[in-house]
Motif scaffolding. Structure first.
Motif, PDB file in Angstrom:
ATOM      1  N   LEU A  79       0.821  -1.211   0.000  1.00 23.52           N
ATOM      2  CA  LEU A  79       0.000   0.000   0.000  1.00 23.52           C
ATOM      3  C   LEU A  79       0.859   1.267   0.000  1.00 23.52           C
ATOM      4  N   PHE A  80       1.941   1.275   0.763  1.00 24.37           N
ATOM      5  CA  PHE A  80       2.841   2.429   0.751  1.00 24.37           C
ATOM      6  C   PHE A  80       3.399   2.659  -0.655  1.00 24.37           C
ATOM      7  N   PHE A  81       3.764   1.580  -1.336  1.00 23.37           N
ATOM      8  CA  PHE A  81       4.272   1.721  -2.701  1.00 23.37           C
ATOM      9  C   PHE A  81       3.216   2.348  -3.605  1.00 23.37           C
ATOM     10  N   TYR A  82       1.991   1.824  -3.538  1.00 26.44           N
ATOM     11  CA  TYR A  82       0.946   2.316  -4.430  1.00 26.44           C
ATOM     12  C   TYR A  82       0.501   3.736  -4.085  1.00 26.44           C
ATOM     13  N   VAL A  83       0.546   4.112  -2.834  1.00 27.51           N
ATOM     14  CA  VAL A  83       0.258   5.499  -2.466  1.00 27.51           C
ATOM     15  C   VAL A  83       1.334   6.423  -3.058  1.00 27.51           C
ATOM     16  N   GLY A  84       2.576   6.005  -2.951  1.00 26.95           N
ATOM     17  CA  GLY A  84       3.659   6.786  -3.546  1.00 26.95           C
ATOM     18  C   GLY A  84       3.516   6.909  -5.049  1.00 26.95           C
ATOM     19  N   LEU A  85       3.128   5.828  -5.682  1.00 31.81           N
ATOM     20  CA  LEU A  85       2.940   5.826  -7.131  1.00 31.81           C
ATOM     21  C   LEU A  85       1.792   6.750  -7.539  1.00 31.81           C
ATOM     22  N   SER A  86       0.692   6.692  -6.801  1.00 35.33           N
ATOM     23  CA  SER A  86      -0.439   7.570  -7.136  1.00 35.33           C
ATOM     24  C   SER A  86      -0.106   9.026  -6.825  1.00 35.33           C
ATOM     25  N   GLY A  87       0.711   9.265  -5.811  1.00 35.78           N
ATOM     26  CA  GLY A  87       1.150  10.630  -5.519  1.00 35.78           C
ATOM     27  C   GLY A  87       2.015  11.184  -6.637  1.00 35.78           C
ATOM     28  N   GLU A  88       2.893  10.351  -7.176  1.00 32.68           N
ATOM     29  CA  GLU A  88       3.728  10.775  -8.305  1.00 32.68           C
ATOM     30  C   GLU A  88       2.880  11.039  -9.541  1.00 32.68           C
ATOM     31  N   SER A  89       1.867  10.222  -9.754  1.00 32.50           N
ATOM     32  CA  SER A  89       0.941  10.426 -10.884  1.00 32.50           C
ATOM     33  C   SER A  89       0.216  11.758 -10.740  1.00 32.50           C
ATOM     34  N   LEU A  90      -0.181  12.092  -9.518  1.00 32.87           N
ATOM     35  CA  LEU A  90      -0.845  13.377  -9.265  1.00 32.87           C
ATOM     36  C   LEU A  90       0.105  14.544  -9.517  1.00 32.87           C
ATOM     37  N   ARG A 100      -8.522  17.625 -15.985  1.00 29.82           N
ATOM     38  CA  ARG A 100      -9.230  16.349 -15.889  1.00 29.82           C
ATOM     39  C   ARG A 100      -8.320  15.272 -15.283  1.00 29.82           C
ATOM     40  N   GLN A 101      -7.075  15.229 -15.731  1.00 32.05           N
ATOM     41  CA  GLN A 101      -6.132  14.245 -15.197  1.00 32.05           C
ATOM     42  C   GLN A 101      -5.796  14.539 -13.742  1.00 32.05           C
ATOM     43  N   VAL A 102      -5.702  15.830 -13.388  1.00 34.76           N
ATOM     44  CA  VAL A 102      -5.455  16.215 -11.995  1.00 34.76           C
ATOM     45  C   VAL A 102      -6.606  15.724 -11.121  1.00 34.76           C
ATOM     46  N   HIS A 103      -7.830  15.925 -11.601  1.00 33.32           N
ATOM     47  CA  HIS A 103      -9.009  15.493 -10.838  1.00 33.32           C
ATOM     48  C   HIS A 103      -8.995  13.979 -10.639  1.00 33.32           C
ATOM     49  N   ASN A 104      -8.796  13.229 -11.733  1.00 31.00           N
ATOM     50  CA  ASN A 104      -8.777  11.761 -11.643  1.00 31.00           C
ATOM     51  C   ASN A 104      -7.634  11.265 -10.762  1.00 31.00           C
ATOM     52  N   SER A 105      -6.458  11.847 -10.936  1.00 28.10           N
ATOM     53  CA  SER A 105      -5.304  11.434 -10.124  1.00 28.10           C
ATOM     54  C   SER A 105      -5.514  11.780  -8.659  1.00 28.10           C
ATOM     55  N   SER A 106      -6.141  12.904  -8.409  1.00 30.60           N
ATOM     56  CA  SER A 106      -6.418  13.316  -7.028  1.00 30.60           C
ATOM     57  C   SER A 106      -7.383  12.342  -6.353  1.00 30.60           C
ATOM     58  N   LEU A 107      -8.429  11.947  -7.067  1.00 28.97           N
ATOM     59  CA  LEU A 107      -9.374  10.972  -6.512  1.00 28.97           C
ATOM     60  C   LEU A 107      -8.691   9.630  -6.258  1.00 28.97           C
ATOM     61  N   ASN A 108      -7.872   9.194  -7.206  1.00 26.11           N
ATOM     62  CA  ASN A 108      -7.164   7.934  -7.059  1.00 26.11           C
ATOM     63  C   ASN A 108      -6.207   7.981  -5.868  1.00 26.11           C
ATOM     64  N   HIS A 109      -5.480   9.084  -5.742  1.00 26.35           N
ATOM     65  CA  HIS A 109      -4.531   9.223  -4.634  1.00 26.35           C
ATOM     66  C   HIS A 109      -5.272   9.257  -3.292  1.00 26.35           C
ATOM     67  N   THR A 110      -6.384   9.962  -3.235  1.00 26.71           N
ATOM     68  CA  THR A 110      -7.184  10.019  -2.011  1.00 26.71           C
ATOM     69  C   THR A 110      -7.698   8.633  -1.639  1.00 26.71           C
ATOM     70  N   ALA A 111      -8.186   7.891  -2.635  1.00 25.39           N
ATOM     71  CA  ALA A 111      -8.667   6.524  -2.375  1.00 25.39           C
ATOM     72  C   ALA A 111      -7.527   5.648  -1.855  1.00 25.39           C
ATOM     73  N   ASN A 112      -6.349   5.766  -2.451  1.00 28.29           N
ATOM     74  CA  ASN A 112      -5.201   4.982  -1.992  1.00 28.29           C
ATOM     75  C   ASN A 112      -4.814   5.345  -0.566  1.00 28.29           C
ATOM     76  N   LEU A 113      -4.852   6.635  -0.247  1.00 25.04           N
ATOM     77  CA  LEU A 113      -4.546   7.069   1.121  1.00 25.04           C
ATOM     78  C   LEU A 113      -5.551   6.504   2.126  1.00 25.04           C
ATOM     79  N   LEU A 114      -6.830   6.507   1.752  1.00 25.96           N
ATOM     80  CA  LEU A 114      -7.854   5.968   2.651  1.00 25.96           C
ATOM     81  C   LEU A 114      -7.659   4.468   2.890  1.00 25.96           C
ATOM     82  N   VAL A 115      -7.307   3.739   1.843  1.00 23.03           N
ATOM     83  CA  VAL A 115      -7.045   2.307   2.000  1.00 23.03           C
ATOM     84  C   VAL A 115      -5.834   2.087   2.899  1.00 23.03           C
ATOM     85  N   LEU A 116      -4.798   2.909   2.724  1.00 21.55           N
ATOM     86  CA  LEU A 116      -3.613   2.804   3.573  1.00 21.55           C
ATOM     87  C   LEU A 116      -3.967   3.091   5.031  1.00 21.55           C
TER      88      LEU A 116
END
Length: 136
Positions: A79-90, A100-116
């Motif tokens: 999970l730490f790896f994937y949070v880092g990856l989604s943060g880099e994508s953002l 649009r990509q900022v919005h999608n990446s932000s939602l994805n990063h937020t979801a990853n943070l919540l799972v972590l």
């Protein structure tokens, strides 16, 4: 895969391949963690059966907590790896100024943070339980 004139891959392609290789490794870590969880559930099942039949047999079964803790730690590592990856994508989406990509990446990063966060809470609950709670 496209190569440049010198026969070497571009720096960007090498980085992408590295990310994909790490992702595959963390998928394997996650699968192993799931198998450990499956194994611990089997032990709990055996403990329930032997508690009902011959409680002394339960003494031979391994403790579940260390297995569950290892499984949780492995999941948290992934999970730490994937949070880092989604943060880099953002960050990359923000650099490209693509709303649009900022919005999608932000939602994805937020979801990853919540799972972590959920995984960390679950791990905290696991290590504060006593052995009798884990065996049932």
């Amino acid at each position: 895969m496209p190569e440049n004139k010198t026969g070497a891959f571009s720096k960007e392609l090498c980085q992408q391949l590295g990310i994909l290789s790490k992702s595959q490794w963390y998928i394997i870590v996650t699968v192993c963690a799931i198998l450990l969880s499956y194994y611990s559930v089997g032990i709990i099942k055996q403990k329930l059966v032997c508690t009902a039949t011959d409680p002394e047999l339960c003494q031979c079964l391994p403790k579940v907590m260390p297995i569950q803790a290892l499984s949780n730690i492995m999941i948290l590592l992934a999970l730490f790896f994937y949070v880092g990856l989604s943060g880099e994508s953002l960050r990359q989406a923000k650099r490209q100024c693509n709303p649009r990509q900022v919005h999608n990446s932000s939602l994805n990063h937020t979801a990853n943070l919540l799972v972590l966060i959920a995984g960390m809470i679950r791990f905290g609950l696991l290590v504060t339980q006593d052995d009798t709670e884990l065996s049932l």
